[in-house]
Write an enzyme that holds these catalytic residues in place. Structure first.
Site, short mmCIF file in Angstrom:
data_model
loop_
_atom_site.label_atom_id
_atom_site.label_comp_id
_atom_site.label_asym_id
_atom_site.label_seq_id
_atom_site.Cartn_x
_atom_site.Cartn_y
_atom_site.Cartn_z
N TYR A 14 0.79 -1.23 0.00
CA TYR A 14 0.00 0.00 0.00
C TYR A 14 0.82 1.29 0.00
O TYR A 14 0.77 2.06 -0.95
CB TYR A 14 -0.98 -0.02 1.19
CG TYR A 14 -1.91 -1.21 1.11
CD1 TYR A 14 -2.92 -1.26 0.14
CD2 TYR A 14 -1.76 -2.30 1.96
CE1 TYR A 14 -3.76 -2.35 0.03
CE2 TYR A 14 -2.59 -3.41 1.85
CZ TYR A 14 -3.59 -3.43 0.89
OH TYR A 14 -4.39 -4.52 0.76
N PRO A 27 -11.24 -0.86 -3.01
CA PRO A 27 -12.39 -1.64 -3.45
C PRO A 27 -13.70 -0.87 -3.29
O PRO A 27 -13.80 0.03 -2.44
CB PRO A 27 -12.39 -2.86 -2.51
CG PRO A 27 -11.11 -2.80 -1.76
CD PRO A 27 -10.69 -1.37 -1.74
N HIS A 250 -7.68 0.98 1.11
CA HIS A 250 -7.38 -0.38 1.57
C HIS A 250 -6.27 -0.48 2.62
O HIS A 250 -6.18 -1.49 3.33
CB HIS A 250 -7.02 -1.22 0.34
CG HIS A 250 -7.34 -2.66 0.45
ND1 HIS A 250 -7.24 -3.36 1.63
CD2 HIS A 250 -7.77 -3.55 -0.47
CE1 HIS A 250 -7.58 -4.62 1.42
NE2 HIS A 250 -7.92 -4.76 0.16
N SER A 335 -16.14 -27.73 -1.10
CA SER A 335 -16.03 -26.36 -0.60
C SER A 335 -16.52 -25.40 -1.69
O SER A 335 -16.02 -25.42 -2.82
CB SER A 335 -14.56 -26.07 -0.26
OG SER A 335 -14.28 -24.71 -0.50
N SER A 363 -7.20 -14.93 4.59
CA SER A 363 -7.08 -14.13 5.80
C SER A 363 -6.01 -14.72 6.73
O SER A 363 -5.96 -15.92 6.95
CB SER A 363 -8.41 -14.12 6.52
OG SER A 363 -8.26 -13.46 7.76
N SER A 461 -10.79 -12.51 -5.02
CA SER A 461 -11.06 -12.45 -3.59
C SER A 461 -12.51 -12.79 -3.32
O SER A 461 -13.40 -12.34 -4.04
CB SER A 461 -10.75 -11.03 -3.10
OG SER A 461 -10.82 -10.97 -1.71
N1 COA Z 1 -18.86 -30.03 2.12
C1 COA Z 1 -19.91 -29.30 2.52
N2 COA Z 1 -19.82 -28.01 2.93
C2 COA Z 1 -18.61 -27.44 2.92
C3 COA Z 1 -17.46 -28.12 2.50
C4 COA Z 1 -17.63 -29.51 2.09
N3 COA Z 1 -16.59 -30.21 1.68
N4 COA Z 1 -16.41 -27.31 2.60
C5 COA Z 1 -16.86 -26.14 3.08
N5 COA Z 1 -18.19 -26.21 3.28
C6 COA Z 1 -19.07 -25.15 3.82
C7 COA Z 1 -18.42 -24.50 5.02
O1 COA Z 1 -18.75 -25.20 6.20
C8 COA Z 1 -19.03 -23.11 4.98
O2 COA Z 1 -20.36 -23.17 5.52
P1 COA Z 1 -21.25 -21.85 5.86
O3 COA Z 1 -21.78 -21.34 4.55
O4 COA Z 1 -22.32 -22.40 6.71
O5 COA Z 1 -20.33 -20.93 6.55
C9 COA Z 1 -19.18 -22.82 3.51
O6 COA Z 1 -19.21 -24.11 2.88
C10 COA Z 1 -18.08 -21.95 2.94
O7 COA Z 1 -16.82 -22.60 3.02
P2 COA Z 1 -15.74 -22.45 1.85
O8 COA Z 1 -16.43 -22.15 0.59
O9 COA Z 1 -14.84 -23.64 1.86
O10 COA Z 1 -14.93 -21.16 2.18
P3 COA Z 1 -14.57 -20.40 3.51
O11 COA Z 1 -15.76 -19.72 4.04
O12 COA Z 1 -13.81 -21.30 4.41
O13 COA Z 1 -13.62 -19.27 2.92
C11 COA Z 1 -11.59 -18.21 2.34
C12 COA Z 1 -12.39 -19.51 2.32
C13 COA Z 1 -10.25 -18.43 1.70
C14 COA Z 1 -12.34 -17.15 1.54
C15 COA Z 1 -11.45 -17.77 3.82
O14 COA Z 1 -10.68 -18.69 4.51
C16 COA Z 1 -10.76 -16.45 3.99
O15 COA Z 1 -9.56 -16.38 4.17
N6 COA Z 1 -11.54 -15.34 3.96
C17 COA Z 1 -11.03 -14.01 4.05
C18 COA Z 1 -10.67 -13.53 2.67
C19 COA Z 1 -10.38 -12.08 2.69
O16 COA Z 1 -9.83 -11.55 3.63
N7 COA Z 1 -10.81 -11.40 1.60
C20 COA Z 1 -10.73 -10.00 1.49
C21 COA Z 1 -9.36 -9.49 1.42
S1 COA Z 1 -9.42 -7.75 1.47
C1 HC5 Z 2 -14.96 -5.24 -0.28
C2 HC5 Z 2 -14.10 -6.26 -0.93
C3 HC5 Z 2 -12.67 -5.99 -0.77
C4 HC5 Z 2 -11.76 -7.04 -1.29
C5 HC5 Z 2 -10.40 -6.50 -1.37
C6 HC5 Z 2 -9.33 -7.51 -1.53
O1 HC5 Z 2 -9.55 -8.67 -1.70
O2 HC5 Z 2 -8.08 -7.04 -1.52
C7 HC5 Z 2 -6.97 -7.94 -1.62
C8 HC5 Z 2 -6.17 -7.81 -0.34
C9 HC5 Z 2 -5.15 -8.83 -0.12
O3 HC5 Z 2 -4.20 -8.56 0.62
O4 HC5 Z 2 -5.24 -9.92 -0.65
C10 HC5 Z 2 -6.14 -7.50 -2.81
N1 HC5 Z 2 -6.69 -7.75 -4.13
C11 HC5 Z 2 -7.84 -6.91 -4.41
C12 HC5 Z 2 -5.64 -7.43 -5.09
C13 HC5 Z 2 -7.07 -9.16 -4.32
#
Ligand code: COA
Ligand code: HC5
Length: 533
Positions: A14, A27, A250, A335, A363, A461
């Site tokens: 950043y 975003p 961000h 998943s 995350s 993402s």
């Molecule tokens: N069979 C049946 N259900 C399953 C399954 C399987 N094999 N695997 C997963 N599921 C279910 C989970 O229990 C969960 O249930 P819910 O809807 O009741 O919560 C759902 O499916 C979603 O799981 P999944 O799709 O595997 O993803 P997740 O929620 O674990 O997310 C990431 C994965 C990578 C997105 C998450 O770990 C993460 O890091 N999120 C943050 C991302 C982030 O910060 N983004 C923005 C950046 S700025």
């Molecule tokens: C409101 C949705 C915001 C999503 C933003 C996001 O995923 O940013 C990422 C942050 C990171 O460290 O992975 C970066 N990206 C947009 C380049 C995927």
């Protein structure tokens, strides 16, 4: 993650990054469309929204926000303390972030911008209670009525410039005492509310796309791009035509805390009806003045020009995929996130007949001050599946086995990433350590394969929300795509972005290919399941 790595990441991703925050970093989030189409509805909704944010702020201030969990583990909540009363500040080489939330006298005002004019609005009564929606309505109406003229210089557009240029222009801008005081008032404010003018009407099908670009960049200098302060961490956008959403800077936080705040605010605006409160006279909101010298004027003109180039260059396509959501992969014991990522690999492969380095945010909040690591969605297993999927020589059963393997591999790497076992931030740490120690950079960092592996043609993402909102961001390379998705139980909201200046990319083509890939993967599973019975 360790404070050192979080600090390095903040700087590398950043503060040292010099491209404009608009499109390249900040975003956007689009809320479900609101049912109003006039200034009364706009002001009324903005009032409720502000009250909702203040309600959430009370939970932050009292430390009563429930701790979040991922995979049964508690997450670091620090990011919630970074998003209110904070702002990015441009520098000529590196930016910084200020956070006034923890200062001795934390700010009690927000900033409101209408017709490119900024106002300070105090949102607390003298007894420390937040203004009610009713009181806020009156104050917003006063702001609206005192900013009817539409010929003001769009000073805020300066914040959309290349960071070095904005850093230079900023140093010059704040030499003037009035300008400095106005800029500080914006930086210190709890958040900003942008009361936007209506945008051109489009078909219902294109509406979500048009709304997404309004959040991402405001539509250009003749529309709402000047109605922003892009350095502000949180800006809520309330359009006169019922288009509402958020753009956020961000650097201080990831999407999930922002989305949790939005979920709370949306619920709050639904339940809170305007209650008449006894009216104590409130001070008039204060307009922020700027003295525009010829130099500042020319910086504004330059910023407008560059903004309009960015607007024309950004290609966005929002899709509401209504055939299914998380339910279908779940019913196949897969998943959902991994299923969508594998579909994206298939979509890309079908368009380009090759795989590309793919980034998905993971995350790291299981660790104190953790930010993100990279899930590398393109794997040997995903490649095996995408090559087999359209191969007529392959039996469906074999394709299903390869699909299951690819989905499992993605989920396994995701688990490694969120537990701090991925490779990307680790390698970044080693590289920056070498730079800091002034020791020879290990060869791997000079190898072309390292550059290729970090050229993310797909930057993706998942940001799950309770609200049916659309999230979006720009591509991270000139020939790449940004793909953000919000998977709901029975549908998925996608935003795909690309650059028009790249002849090889098209947001619409990838969005369509992604829909086809999801549908084809579902039919493959359905057919094979049937033939098994
Ligand atoms: N069979 C049946 N259900 C399953 C399954 C399987 N094999 N695997 C997963 N599921 C279910 C989970 O229990 C969960 O249930 P819910 O809807 O009741 O919560 C759902 O499916 C979603 O799981 P999944 O799709 O595997 O993803 P997740 O929620 O674990 O997310 C990431 C994965 C990578 C997105 C998450 O770990 C993460 O890091 N999120 C943050 C991302 C982030 O910060 N983004 C923005 C950046 S700025
Ligand atoms: C409101 C949705 C915001 C999503 C933003 C996001 O995923 O940013 C990422 C942050 C990171 O460290 O992975 C970066 N990206 C947009 C380049 C995927």
């Amino acid at each position: 993650m360790g404070h050192r790595l979080s600090d390095w990441w903040l700087k590398t991703a950043y503060l040292d990054y010099r491209l404009p925050v608009v499109v390249h970093s900040s975003p956007g989030v689009v809320l479900p469309r609101l049912q109003f189409n006039d200034r009364h509805g706009q002001i009324r909704y903005a009032a409720k929204l502000i009250a909702g944010v203040l309600d959430f702020k009370t939970m932050i201030d009292n430390e009563t926000l429930p701790v979040e969990y991922l995979g049964g583990k508690p997450l670091c909540m620090n990011q919630y303390y970074q998003v209110l009363s904070s702002c990015r500040i441009p520098g000529t080489e590196r930016d910084s972030v200020v956070n006034h939330a923890l200062s001795k006298r934390p700010p009690t005002h927000i900033t409101v911008v209408h017709n490119f004019q900024f106002f300070v609005l105090d949102v607390y009564n003298s007894d420390g209670t937040p203004l009610t929606a009713d009181q806020l309505y009156i104050q917003l109406e006063r702001i609206w009525n005192s900013s009817l003229q539409t010929n003001e210089e769009p000073i805020g557009i300066l914040t959309s410039s290349h960071r070095n240029n904005w850093g230079k222009a900023y140093a010059n801008l704040i030499k003037d005492r009035t300008n400095n005081a106005s800029v500080q008032a914006i930086q210190k404010s709890i958040f900003t509310v942008c009361l936007d003018a209506p945008m051109p009407r489009v078909s219902d099908e294109m509406y979500p796309t048009r709304a997404a670009v309004q959040m991402l960049h405001g539509g250009g200098s003749r529309w709402n791009s000047g109605n922003r302060w892009f350095d502000k961490t949180l800006q809520f956008i309330v359009g006169e035509d019922g288009t509402c959403g958020v753009i956020y800077e961000h650097a201080p936080a990831e999407g999930p805390p922002i989305v949790a705040l939005i979920d709370h605010v949306v619920e709050y605006t639904k339940k809170s009806e305007m209650i008449r409160t006894p009216m104590v006279p409130l001070p008039m909101p204060k307009k922020l003045h700027f003295n525009i010298t010829p130099e500042i004027k020319s910086n504004i003109e330059e910023a407008k020009k560059n903004m309009n180039i960015m607007v024309h260059d950004l290609d966005v396509r929002v899709t509401v995929f209504s055939h299914f959501g998380k339910n279908v992969p779940k019913s196949h014991k897969m998943s959902p996130d991994a299923f969508i990522q594998v579909a994206l690999q298939l979509a890309y492969y079908r368009l380009y007949k090759r795989c590309c380095a793919t980034y998905e945010s993971a995350s790291l909040r299981m660790f104190k001050l953790g930010r993100t690591d990279t899930i590398r969605s393109a794997s040997i297993d995903s490649a095996n599946f995408v090559r087999a999927m359209d191969d007529p020589a392959k039996q469906n059963q074999e394709k299903v086995t390869l699909l299951e393997k690819a989905v499992k591999a993605h989920r396994a790497y995701t688990d490694m990433a969120i537990h701090g076992q991925a490779i990307d931030r680790h390698l970044l740490g080693l590289k920056l350590q070498a730079v800091e120690d002034l020791s020879a950079l290990p060869e791997i960092f000079m190898d072309p394969s390292y550059a290729t592996a970090n050229h993310y043609n797909l930057s993706t993402s998942q940001v799950p929300a309770k609200t049916d909102c659309v999230m979006c961001f720009g591509p991270v390379v000139s020939d790449g795509y940004g793909v953000c998705y919000n998977p709901m139980e029975k549908h998925i909201n996608f935003a795909v972005s690309a650059f028009n200046s790249c002849a090889d990319t098209s947001a619409t083509r990838l969005a369509h290919a992604l829909e086809d890939a999801l549908l084809d993967m579902k039919s493959l599973l359905d057919q094979t399941l049937k033939s098994k019975l």
